[in-house]
Design a protein around this motif. Structure first.
Motif, PDB file in Angstrom:
ATOM      1  N   ARG A 128       8.647   2.100  -9.076  1.00  0.00           N
ATOM      2  CA  ARG A 128       8.960   3.354  -8.379  1.00  0.00           C
ATOM      3  C   ARG A 128      10.274   3.948  -8.896  1.00  0.00           C
ATOM      4  NH1 ARG A 128       9.580   3.188  -1.964  1.00  0.00           N
ATOM      5  NH2 ARG A 128      11.319   1.848  -2.590  1.00  0.00           N
ATOM      6  N   LEU A 129      11.259   3.095  -9.139  1.00  0.00           N
ATOM      7  CA  LEU A 129      12.525   3.581  -9.702  1.00  0.00           C
ATOM      8  C   LEU A 129      12.316   4.177 -11.082  1.00  0.00           C
ATOM      9  CD1 LEU A 129      14.942   0.667  -8.682  1.00  0.00           C
ATOM     10  CD2 LEU A 129      14.771   2.921  -7.620  1.00  0.00           C
ATOM     11  N   MET A 130      11.469   3.532 -11.892  1.00  0.00           N
ATOM     12  CA  MET A 130      11.215   4.027 -13.247  1.00  0.00           C
ATOM     13  C   MET A 130      10.472   5.363 -13.211  1.00  0.00           C
ATOM     14  SD  MET A 130      12.653   1.672 -15.087  1.00  0.00           S
ATOM     15  CE  MET A 130      13.781   1.389 -13.692  1.00  0.00           C
ATOM     16  N   VAL A 131       9.497   5.480 -12.326  1.00  0.00           N
ATOM     17  CA  VAL A 131       8.698   6.709 -12.225  1.00  0.00           C
ATOM     18  C   VAL A 131       9.556   7.884 -11.780  1.00  0.00           C
ATOM     19  CG1 VAL A 131       6.869   7.844 -10.885  1.00  0.00           C
ATOM     20  CG2 VAL A 131       6.480   5.580 -11.853  1.00  0.00           C
ATOM     21  N   HIS A 183       2.911   6.115  -2.967  1.00  0.00           N
ATOM     22  CA  HIS A 183       4.038   6.941  -3.400  1.00  0.00           C
ATOM     23  C   HIS A 183       4.061   7.080  -4.922  1.00  0.00           C
ATOM     24  CE1 HIS A 183       8.625   7.806  -3.132  1.00  0.00           C
ATOM     25  NE2 HIS A 183       7.928   8.920  -3.102  1.00  0.00           N
ATOM     26  N   ILE A 184       3.830   5.976  -5.621  1.00  0.00           N
ATOM     27  CA  ILE A 184       3.831   5.989  -7.090  1.00  0.00           C
ATOM     28  C   ILE A 184       2.658   6.827  -7.618  1.00  0.00           C
ATOM     29  CG2 ILE A 184       3.499   4.553  -9.150  1.00  0.00           C
ATOM     30  CD1 ILE A 184       4.987   2.304  -7.589  1.00  0.00           C
ATOM     31  N   LEU A 185       1.470   6.624  -7.051  1.00  0.00           N
ATOM     32  CA  LEU A 185       0.279   7.316  -7.540  1.00  0.00           C
ATOM     33  C   LEU A 185       0.344   8.816  -7.305  1.00  0.00           C
ATOM     34  CD1 LEU A 185      -2.548   4.812  -6.483  1.00  0.00           C
ATOM     35  CD2 LEU A 185      -1.494   5.107  -8.732  1.00  0.00           C
ATOM     36  N   GLN A 186       1.027   9.237  -6.240  1.00  0.00           N
ATOM     37  CA  GLN A 186       1.206  10.677  -5.985  1.00  0.00           C
ATOM     38  C   GLN A 186       2.013  11.328  -7.096  1.00  0.00           C
ATOM     39  OE1 GLN A 186       2.947  11.008  -2.080  1.00  0.00           O
ATOM     40  NE2 GLN A 186       1.149  10.126  -1.073  1.00  0.00           N
ATOM     41  N   ALA A 187       2.896  10.550  -7.724  1.00  0.00           N
ATOM     42  CA  ALA A 187       3.736  11.083  -8.802  1.00  0.00           C
ATOM     43  C   ALA A 187       3.041  11.010 -10.157  1.00  0.00           C
ATOM     44  CB  ALA A 187       5.054  10.320  -8.858  1.00  0.00           C
ATOM     45  N   THR A 188       2.284   9.934 -10.411  1.00  0.00           N
ATOM     46  CA  THR A 188       1.675   9.780 -11.738  1.00  0.00           C
ATOM     47  C   THR A 188       0.478  10.709 -11.930  1.00  0.00           C
ATOM     48  OG1 THR A 188       0.289   7.936 -10.990  1.00  0.00           O
ATOM     49  CG2 THR A 188       2.437   7.382 -11.898  1.00  0.00           C
ATOM     50  N   LYS A 245       4.737  -9.589  -8.468  1.00  0.00           N
ATOM     51  CA  LYS A 245       5.462  -9.814  -7.211  1.00  0.00           C
ATOM     52  C   LYS A 245       5.798  -8.459  -6.581  1.00  0.00           C
ATOM     53  CE  LYS A 245       9.690 -10.515  -9.961  1.00  0.00           C
ATOM     54  NZ  LYS A 245       9.020 -10.204 -11.241  1.00  0.00           N
ATOM     55  N   PRO A 246       6.062  -8.408  -5.298  1.00  0.00           N
ATOM     56  CA  PRO A 246       6.365  -7.128  -4.636  1.00  0.00           C
ATOM     57  C   PRO A 246       7.509  -6.368  -5.300  1.00  0.00           C
ATOM     58  CG  PRO A 246       5.950  -8.812  -2.991  1.00  0.00           C
ATOM     59  CD  PRO A 246       5.972  -9.519  -4.322  1.00  0.00           C
ATOM     60  N   MET A 247       8.503  -7.093  -5.789  1.00  0.00           N
ATOM     61  CA  MET A 247       9.658  -6.449  -6.417  1.00  0.00           C
ATOM     62  C   MET A 247       9.249  -5.598  -7.625  1.00  0.00           C
ATOM     63  SD  MET A 247      12.867  -6.270  -5.810  1.00  0.00           S
ATOM     64  CE  MET A 247      14.296  -5.537  -6.617  1.00  0.00           C
ATOM     65  N   ASP A 248       8.145  -5.956  -8.267  1.00  0.00           N
ATOM     66  CA  ASP A 248       7.700  -5.218  -9.455  1.00  0.00           C
ATOM     67  C   ASP A 248       7.314  -3.787  -9.107  1.00  0.00           C
ATOM     68  OD1 ASP A 248       8.123  -7.620 -10.673  1.00  0.00           O
ATOM     69  OD2 ASP A 248       6.026  -8.065 -11.089  1.00  0.00           O
ATOM     70  N   PHE A 249       6.720  -3.590  -7.936  1.00  0.00           N
ATOM     71  CA  PHE A 249       6.355  -2.237  -7.511  1.00  0.00           C
ATOM     72  C   PHE A 249       7.603  -1.421  -7.181  1.00  0.00           C
ATOM     73  CE2 PHE A 249       2.342  -4.474  -6.429  1.00  0.00           C
ATOM     74  CZ  PHE A 249       1.476  -3.690  -7.178  1.00  0.00           C
ATOM     75  N   LYS A 250       8.603  -2.047  -6.587  1.00  0.00           N
ATOM     76  CA  LYS A 250       9.865  -1.345  -6.310  1.00  0.00           C
ATOM     77  C   LYS A 250      10.522  -0.902  -7.613  1.00  0.00           C
ATOM     78  CE  LYS A 250      10.723  -3.893  -2.022  1.00  0.00           C
ATOM     79  NZ  LYS A 250      11.593  -4.870  -1.334  1.00  0.00           N
ATOM     80  N   GLU A 304       0.806  -1.221   0.000  1.00  0.00           N
ATOM     81  CA  GLU A 304       0.000   0.000   0.000  1.00  0.00           C
ATOM     82  C   GLU A 304       0.845   1.280   0.000  1.00  0.00           C
ATOM     83  OE1 GLU A 304      -2.440  -3.217   2.111  1.00  0.00           O
ATOM     84  OE2 GLU A 304      -0.355  -2.539   2.063  1.00  0.00           O
ATOM     85  N   LYS A 305       1.882   1.332   0.811  1.00  0.00           N
ATOM     86  CA  LYS A 305       2.691   2.557   0.920  1.00  0.00           C
ATOM     87  C   LYS A 305       3.414   2.886  -0.376  1.00  0.00           C
ATOM     88  CE  LYS A 305       3.499   2.623   5.915  1.00  0.00           C
ATOM     89  NZ  LYS A 305       4.511   2.577   7.010  1.00  0.00           N
ATOM     90  N   ILE A 306       4.015   1.881  -0.994  1.00  0.00           N
ATOM     91  CA  ILE A 306       4.774   2.150  -2.210  1.00  0.00           C
ATOM     92  C   ILE A 306       3.841   2.511  -3.366  1.00  0.00           C
ATOM     93  CG2 ILE A 306       4.874  -0.265  -3.037  1.00  0.00           C
ATOM     94  CD1 ILE A 306       7.778   0.317  -3.878  1.00  0.00           C
ATOM     95  N   ILE A 307       2.636   1.927  -3.371  1.00  0.00           N
ATOM     96  CA  ILE A 307       1.653   2.282  -4.401  1.00  0.00           C
ATOM     97  C   ILE A 307       1.192   3.717  -4.210  1.00  0.00           C
ATOM     98  CG2 ILE A 307      -0.677   1.791  -5.269  1.00  0.00           C
ATOM     99  CD1 ILE A 307      -0.130  -1.182  -4.658  1.00  0.00           C
TER     100      ILE A 307
END
Length: 359
Positions: free
Chosen positions: A224-227, A122-127, A216-221, A117-120
């Protein structure tokens, strides 16, 4: 006279008994028939007898439309007619309200978002954007096509027909440049995961949505690097090399709702639940996930480039390379035969249209 009276008495006595016997056996027969009524649906809940004919109510609804005109709500209506358990439309992409989606909050990846939830957030705040875009959102009736990567697309000259669809969905790194005659030139979105993403930045289309389907969880990490355009320092956690950069602005990046993976696996195909965890043979292919998404989001759905024919081992596996069909090995994660069974139901039931007739 005495005999006639006794005969009448006998008849008066026997008639009610015969009626009772008839009613008993009739009710028994009706009772025996009830399981047959239930058996008109298979284990997943699909009608066992499928055809492309429209139910009477849909004939009235769409009967006056001219040929080729988009039929509003057609996919959902047709899907519901062959699969009454079909749920109401699910959001295509995750947005800041994703934690309210009860169907995904209790499952970890790939079937949900639990622990991520937290990393998602973070990503959505940027997109900042969570839909197809204003132009496509304004279309009242959308025709979508999912382009598979199968060699069956080669030399079919479907390019111009594919480009007529409102939404053209491509998968992983399947190229467009040089293959436009067969696969078209239009790309609305490209759905992928880190190991399947295009690795050479110059090969990306100039304008399309980059959509992550996380397994997998690693995909969200990784996303985030790509974003945030940060450096990927290690390939640990991936089963093969992944893209180190995605040449897209954050507002052109989306996260596919993982409910479509869950629904395809457990409801439509009938793969083992494995307590909601990724396991042997319980992950649908990305193509089937994309089709499941389209069932919820599009008024009409077509596919092209789907279907592997193992009876032709020397046929091309993909339209863009020289690998042949015999290169396919038994998959640890997918159940191709069960998946094909599901897709055939959609085609046979007239829910989707298969332009290359490979399913």
């Amino acid at each position: 006279m005495i005999r006639m009276k006794s005969t009448r008495s006998f008849m008066f006595l026997i008639c009610p008994i015969m009626v009772l016997i008839f009613l008993y056996y009739s009710s028994g027969r009706l009772h025996l028939r009830s399981p047959v009524q239930k058996s008109q649906y298979d284990k997943q809940g699909f009608l066992t007898k499928l055809d492309r004919k429209l139910p009477l109510e849909l004939r009235y609804k769409y009967g006056n439309l001219s040929k080729g005109e988009c039929k509003p709500g057609y996919t959902e209506a047709k899907m519901t007619s062959i699969y009454p358990k079909f749920s109401k439309p699910a959001p295509m992409f995750l947005d800041p309200n994703f934690k309210r989606l009860s169907k995904i909050i209790s499952y970890p990846p790939p079937f949900g978002v639990r622990t991520q939830e937290k990393i998602i957030d973070h990503i959505l705040q940027a997109t900042k954007r969570y839909s197809l875009g204003s132009e496509l959102d304004s279309i009242s009736c959308k025709k979508c096509i999912i382009i598979g990567n199968g060699g069956i697309l080669f030399n079919k000259s479907l390019g111009s027909q594919i480009d007529q669809y409102d939404v053209v969905v491509r998968l992983n790194e399947a190229p467009v440049a040089g293959f436009e005659k067969d696969v078209g030139s239009k790309t609305t979105m490209r759905i992928t995961y880190p190991e399947g993403a295009i690795q050479k930045p110059e090969r990306y289309e100039k304008s399309s949505l980059f959509v992550l389907s996380a397994f997998k969880p690693m995909d969200f990490k990784w996303l985030r690097l790509m974003v945030f355009n940060e450096k990927l320092r290690s390939m640990e956690g991936f089963w093969k090399s992944v893209a180190r950069v995605v040449p897209r602005e954050p507002e052109d990046i989306r996260i596919l709702n993982p409910y479509f993976i869950q629904e395809a696996a457990f409801k439509f195909i009938g793969l083992p639940n494995n307590n909601g965890l990724m396991g042997r043979g319980n992950i649908p292919t990305l193509g089937t996930v994309a089709i499941t998404m389209a069932l919820h989001s599009c008024d009409e759905v077509a596919v092209a480039g789907f279907g592997y024919d193992m009876n032709t081992p020397h046929a091309p596996l993909h339209y863009y390379e020289k690998l042949i069909m015999s290169a396919i090995k038994e998959s640890w994660t997918h159940n191709i035969s069960k998946e094909k069974e599901f897709l055939r139901k959609l085609v046979k039931g007239g829910v989707i249209r298969d332009l290359t007739n490979g399913i």
